[in-house]
Design an enzyme around this catalytic site. Structure first.
Site, short mmCIF file in Angstrom:
data_model
loop_
_atom_site.label_atom_id
_atom_site.label_comp_id
_atom_site.label_asym_id
_atom_site.label_seq_id
_atom_site.Cartn_x
_atom_site.Cartn_y
_atom_site.Cartn_z
N THR A 133 -0.98 11.72 8.82
CA THR A 133 -0.26 10.82 9.71
C THR A 133 1.07 11.40 10.17
O THR A 133 1.66 12.24 9.48
CB THR A 133 -0.02 9.47 8.97
OG1 THR A 133 0.91 8.69 9.71
CG2 THR A 133 0.58 9.71 7.59
N ASP A 134 1.57 10.90 11.29
CA ASP A 134 2.91 11.27 11.77
C ASP A 134 4.00 10.67 10.86
O ASP A 134 5.15 11.12 10.92
CB ASP A 134 3.12 10.81 13.22
CG ASP A 134 2.95 9.31 13.43
OD1 ASP A 134 2.60 8.59 12.47
OD2 ASP A 134 3.19 8.84 14.57
N GLU A 135 3.62 9.69 10.03
CA GLU A 135 4.65 9.00 9.25
C GLU A 135 5.29 9.91 8.19
O GLU A 135 6.36 9.61 7.68
CB GLU A 135 4.08 7.74 8.60
CG GLU A 135 3.53 6.80 9.67
CD GLU A 135 3.21 5.41 9.18
OE1 GLU A 135 3.83 4.95 8.21
OE2 GLU A 135 2.32 4.77 9.78
N TYR A 158 3.69 4.66 1.38
CA TYR A 158 2.48 5.19 2.05
C TYR A 158 2.76 6.60 2.58
O TYR A 158 2.01 7.54 2.32
CB TYR A 158 2.06 4.26 3.20
CG TYR A 158 1.09 4.90 4.17
CD1 TYR A 158 -0.20 5.24 3.78
CD2 TYR A 158 1.48 5.19 5.49
CE1 TYR A 158 -1.10 5.84 4.68
CE2 TYR A 158 0.60 5.79 6.38
CZ TYR A 158 -0.69 6.12 5.97
OH TYR A 158 -1.56 6.72 6.85
N LYS A 162 1.05 10.25 1.52
CA LYS A 162 0.34 11.13 2.47
C LYS A 162 1.04 12.49 2.51
O LYS A 162 0.38 13.53 2.60
CB LYS A 162 0.29 10.50 3.86
CG LYS A 162 -0.58 9.27 3.98
CD LYS A 162 -2.06 9.51 3.71
CE LYS A 162 -2.75 10.33 4.78
NZ LYS A 162 -4.23 10.38 4.54
P1 NAD Z 1 -8.79 2.36 6.61
O1 NAD Z 1 -7.89 1.68 5.63
O2 NAD Z 1 -9.40 1.58 7.73
O3 NAD Z 1 -10.02 3.06 5.82
C1 NAD Z 1 -9.83 3.74 4.62
C2 NAD Z 1 -11.21 3.88 3.96
O4 NAD Z 1 -11.02 4.61 2.72
C3 NAD Z 1 -11.85 2.55 3.60
O5 NAD Z 1 -13.20 2.53 4.00
C4 NAD Z 1 -11.74 2.49 2.07
O6 NAD Z 1 -12.82 1.78 1.46
C5 NAD Z 1 -11.76 3.97 1.71
N1 NAD Z 1 -11.10 4.24 0.42
C6 NAD Z 1 -9.87 3.82 0.01
N2 NAD Z 1 -9.63 4.26 -1.24
C7 NAD Z 1 -10.73 4.99 -1.61
C8 NAD Z 1 -11.06 5.72 -2.78
N3 NAD Z 1 -10.23 5.77 -3.85
N4 NAD Z 1 -12.25 6.36 -2.83
C9 NAD Z 1 -13.10 6.32 -1.76
N5 NAD Z 1 -12.84 5.61 -0.63
C10 NAD Z 1 -11.66 4.97 -0.56
O7 NAD Z 1 -7.95 3.60 7.15
P2 NAD Z 1 -7.99 4.30 8.58
O8 NAD Z 1 -7.04 3.59 9.47
O9 NAD Z 1 -9.38 4.49 9.00
O10 NAD Z 1 -7.32 5.71 8.22
C11 NAD Z 1 -8.13 6.82 7.84
C12 NAD Z 1 -7.24 8.00 7.52
O11 NAD Z 1 -6.47 8.32 8.67
C13 NAD Z 1 -6.26 7.75 6.39
O12 NAD Z 1 -6.18 8.92 5.61
C14 NAD Z 1 -4.94 7.48 7.10
O13 NAD Z 1 -3.85 7.87 6.31
C15 NAD Z 1 -5.09 8.34 8.33
N6 NAD Z 1 -4.35 7.87 9.52
C16 NAD Z 1 -4.56 6.62 10.00
C17 NAD Z 1 -3.86 6.19 11.16
C18 NAD Z 1 -4.07 4.84 11.77
O14 NAD Z 1 -3.39 4.49 12.73
N7 NAD Z 1 -5.02 4.03 11.31
C19 NAD Z 1 -2.94 7.06 11.76
C20 NAD Z 1 -2.74 8.32 11.22
C21 NAD Z 1 -3.46 8.74 10.09
#
Ligand code: NAD
Length: 356
Positions: A133-135, A158, A162
């Site tokens: 993430t950008d965060e 968070y 990350k």
């Molecule tokens: P989300 O919360 O919708 O999905 C996360 C998934 O991971 C879920 O299906 C959950 O069941 C699974 N999970 C959590 N803990 C787990 C574990 N211990 N073992 C196995 N599975 C596990 O998240 P998202 O928004 O789809 O984000 C996905 C990735 O992208 C993350 O790594 C997040 O940091 C990164 N990201 C997200 C955004 C955003 O805007 N949503 C932006 C930048 C980066």
């Protein structure tokens, strides 16, 4: 090509899996613990397709991860599993450290054991793709943008978790030669997003005639990226990114939170005129502790090196997203009635006492 997608039942991981399996681009094994944020409904559109397999497992479980990797024999592991909501990390940081830091460590070790035993061409072709993430870069002032070389300065639990995982991934590349690649991207939006995040939360509250809680004065700026643009970028980087490289990904769509909420209200006034004007529901609430002021990404590297750029205009993508939530109430009604009803998360105890 065989790919393991961790977190594939979540918002972004499921969009990636639907693309790879739906378009026949790769065989995908999804690994997901199905926490509150994950659901098999996100994968229902491709559940019957050949080349898709689901493994219900926790990335912290080393024996289970070793088994999945050995059974799948992947060409790439794309790691998205994470605890992902900043507000929840304020209320309970422990799960974030365990899944995001320790879980990434477990995956790196399993991937390294598998990769070390491959023949030379397969070792060179393998990728461990870490989605971040950008965060991790902290907060920007009114001008400038983050890039691949911005120093890390995470502010929330968070973001810190990350950042920790990004550092582990880099070190496994530098120390052991594991072919890693990391992408850091801005806020995503689109179908199947869990309705704790700003855009779906506001859509659903507005549809139900509930308050639209905007943190502080709504001045915080985010750069919005449509999830389908993001998964195009991920697949581009996974196939063609340089081992050891980091790529910044963004939507080039900076908006103040208050403007996002007002735009959503205008779209809903059009789609559901009986509830108009929806902006009467906007309520300014106590700000998130440590709320980053502004994020923006300089995406010149991925544009120049891999030819990727976002394709969707934000207002168009937002209108499509509203329409998706209107047409897919089965997805969110079950969540709103059970796992998460829309209550405020992430106030520290002192602020909670003030806001009562
Ligand atoms: P989300 O919360 O919708 O999905 C996360 C998934 O991971 C879920 O299906 C959950 O069941 C699974 N999970 C959590 N803990 C787990 C574990 N211990 N073992 C196995 N599975 C596990 O998240 P998202 O928004 O789809 O984000 C996905 C990735 O992208 C993350 O790594 C997040 O940091 C990164 N990201 C997200 C955004 C955003 O805007 N949503 C932006 C930048 C980066």
């Amino acid at each position: 090509m065989r790919v393991i997608v961790t977190g594939g039942a979540g918002f972004i991981g499921s969009a990636l899996t639907r693309k790879l399996v739906g378009e026949g681009l790769a065989e995908v094994t999804v690994v997901d613990a199905l926490t509150y944020a994950g659901s098999l409904e996100t994968l229902a559109p491709i559940a019957d397709r050949a080349g898709y397999r689901f493994v219900h497992a926790d990335i912290r479980d080393r024996a289970a991860m070793t088994r999945v990797v050995e059974e799948t024999r992947p060409d790439a592991l794309i790691h998205l599993a994470a605890e992902s909501h900043v507000d929840r990390s304020i209320d309970g940081p422990g799960d974030f450290v365990e899944t995001n830091v320790l879980g990434t460590f477990v995956l790196l070790e399993c991937a390294r054991a598998y990769w070390s035993a491959l023949d030379t061409p397969a070792r060179a072709a393998f990728r461990f793709h870490h989605v971040s993430t950008d965060e991790v870069f902290g907060s920007l002032g009114p001008s400038g943008a983050f890039s691949e070389t911005t120093p890390y300065a995470p502010n929330s639990p968070y973001a810190a978790s990350k950042a920790g995982s990004d550092h582990l991934v880099r070190a496994w590349g530098e120390t052991y030669g594991l072919p890693v690649v990391t992408t850091n991207c801005t806020n995503n939006y689109g179908p199947f997003q869990f309705p704790e995040k700003l855009i779906p939360l506001m859509i659903l509250n507005a549809l139900e005639g509930k308050a639209l809680p905007v943190y502080g004065q709504g001045e915080n700026v985010r750069d919005w990226l449509h999830v389908e643009d993001h998964v195009d970028a991920l697949w581009t980087v996974c196939r063609r990114g340089r081992p050891g490289a980091v790529y910044a990904i963004g939507g080039e769509a900076e908006r103040r939170n208050i403007d996002v909420v007002r735009t959503l209200c205008a779209i809903l006034d059009d789609r559901r005129p009986e509830g108009a004007p929806h902006d009467r529901l906007i309520t300014f609430v106590t700000d998130r502790p440590g709320h980053d002021a502004r994020y923006a990404m300089d995406i010149s590297l991925i544009r120049r090196e891999l030819g990727w750029a976002p394709s969707r205009g934000f207002e168009q993508g937002l209108a499509e997203t509203v329409d998706w939530y209107l047409q897919n109430s089965a997805f969110w009604q079950a969540i709103r009635a059970g796992r998460y009803g829309g209550q405020r998360l992430g106030l520290d105890p002192a602020a909670r006492a003030v806001s009562r």
